[in-house]
Design an enzyme around this catalytic site. Structure first.
Site: not given
Ligand code: FAD
Lengths: 138, 250
Positions: A59, A62
């Site tokens: 991700c 993230c």
């Protein structure tokens, strides 16, 4: 493609200190890693609010917020504990709280693990994050 | 990302993790303000990126993270065995729809026109994918659900008729807007808001100000091209600074 977190040195998660993610040892000086099995005891045993960052290796956003959280943790460690939970390795907690998007940040008040006090979804800048977390870091 | 940051720090970079809220590009040293704190620099590199465009619905904000997503690579994982809608018709929408079929049982691409804007090869791949179907001439008027997505309410742009499409997730892929609002009064930007840079260069309409990455690139918008143009900007800024030195010493 899915990438195993273990394939990377822990320094990718902020900080150079060795830390075993799956065992819940500190990810950095200021951040702890939680797992499906340590989550409940950590939240119920906390003496201050805990912000849990639900993340995964694949991700991008993230990773963008990781350094921001590291800074917030080092500057507000006395008021707010910051923790990370890898959703790939720990699907149960993510499912329990209906996390369907990462990064998701859930803030739990001490002892109140049944329901989060705040839910923040998506990557945000530091100023905005601090604003939305104001009541926990004031 | 952490490693890049550590390397930059090793070479002397100072980090201020905050949002700049005002700039002064009238002349060097250029000014950047963060919450009232002023920073000045002889050169400035802008790399504020682009932000995913949203539909602009109240329900979309309410259900963000509860089935509404703007990042298939991040969130596809959570929709194993579910039915999904992808909104959009360009390359990124088609790419997301194709990627999401790895997890979802069915992906419906909702597009306001009657053909895809995506490149031919991407479109053909999507047409051939049995898990992808299409709703043409349709726009999303509402996301239906309480606590989680249950359906999207579609409006047919030709007949104005409404219908609900039952899905458990909605991925919005209707493009990006460059984060250039801060600079628009002071730098040349194109009609879509991207900062205009010189040919084969990251130079902007103000000497000493450079722009790199998605904020000046509406064509490639990839991590590697952003990083490449960032390197160009660093080298160009270095040359600019070196060229300024003799006058500064006078
Ligand atoms: C879902 C998704 C998947 C992608 N997948 C891929 C892929 O697989 N491969 C690939 O090559 N590319 C991919 N990309 C594209 C890639 O992420 C981008 O091209 C790249 O990140 C652009 O880099 P950038 O530095 O220009 O902007 P960004 O990475 O967007 O960084 C901009 C930064 O500027 C900050 N900022 C903005 N405004 C301000 C301000 N006023 N003050 C201070 N800071 C500010 C932002 O917070 C952000 O940290 C993907 C993009 C998305 C959205």
């Amino acid at each position: 493609m899915r990438v195993e977190a273990a394939a990377f040195p822990p320094s990718r998660l902020g900080g150079d200190r060795p830390g075993n993610l799956t065992k819940g040892v500190g990810v950095s000086d200021h951040i702890v890693a939680l797992t499906d099995s340590t989550f409940d005891e950590t939240i119920s045993g906390a003496d201050k609010p805990v912000l849990v960052d639900f993340w995964a290796e694949w991700c991008g956003p993230c990773k963008m917020i990781a350094p921001v959280l590291e800074e917030i943790a080092s500057e507000n460690g006395g008021k707010l504990q910051i923790a990370k939970l890898n959703v790939d390795d720990n699907p149960n907690v993510a499912m329990r709280y209906n996390v369907m998007s990462i990064p998701t940040l859930l803030v739990f008040k001490p002892g109140e693990s049944a329901q989060e006090a705040r839910r923040l979804v998506g990557a945000k800048g530091k100023a905005q994050l601090l604003q939305e977390l104001a009541e926990f870091v004031a | 990302m952490t490693k890049f940051r550590e390397q930059a720090a090793r070479f002397g970079a100072d980090f201020v993790t905050a949002d700049a809220d005002r700039v002064d590009l009238a002349s060097a040293p250029f000014g950047v303000w963060v919450d009232g704190t002023e920073y000045r620099g002889e050169a400035l590199i802008i790399s504020t990126g682009a932000t995913a465009r949203m539909l602009g619905l109240e329900s979309e904000q309410r259900l963000l993270g509860h089935g509404v997503s703007t990042c298939a690579t991040c969130d596809g994982f959570f929709f194993r065995g579910k039915r999904l809608a992808v909104v959009g018709g360009g390359d990124s929408a088609v790419e997301e729809a194709t990627f999401l079929t790895k997890f979802a049982t069915q992906v419906t691409l909702v597009h306001r026109r009657d053909e895809l804007r995506a490149s031919k090869i991407m479109a053909e791949r999507a047409y051939a994918n049995p898990k992808i179907d299409f709703r043409w001439n349709a726009v999303v008027d509402d996301v239906v659900g309480n606590g989680r997505v249950e359906a999207v309410r579609l409006r047919d742009t030709l007949t104005d008729e409404h219908s609900d499409l039952a899905v458990e997730g909605v991925f919005v892929a209707i493009g990006h807007d460059p984060n250039s609002a801060l600079f628009r009064q002071q730098l040349d930007c194109d009609d879509a808001g991207y900062i205009v840079t010189g040919a084969d260069s990251t130079s902007t309409s103000v000497e000493g100000v450079f722009a790199a990455g998605d904020v000046q690139d509406h064509v490639y918008r990839q991590a590697i091209t952003a990083a490449g143009s960032g390197c160009m900007a660093a080298i160009e800024a270095e040359h600019w600074l070196a060229a300024q030195e003799p006058t500064a010493r006078q």
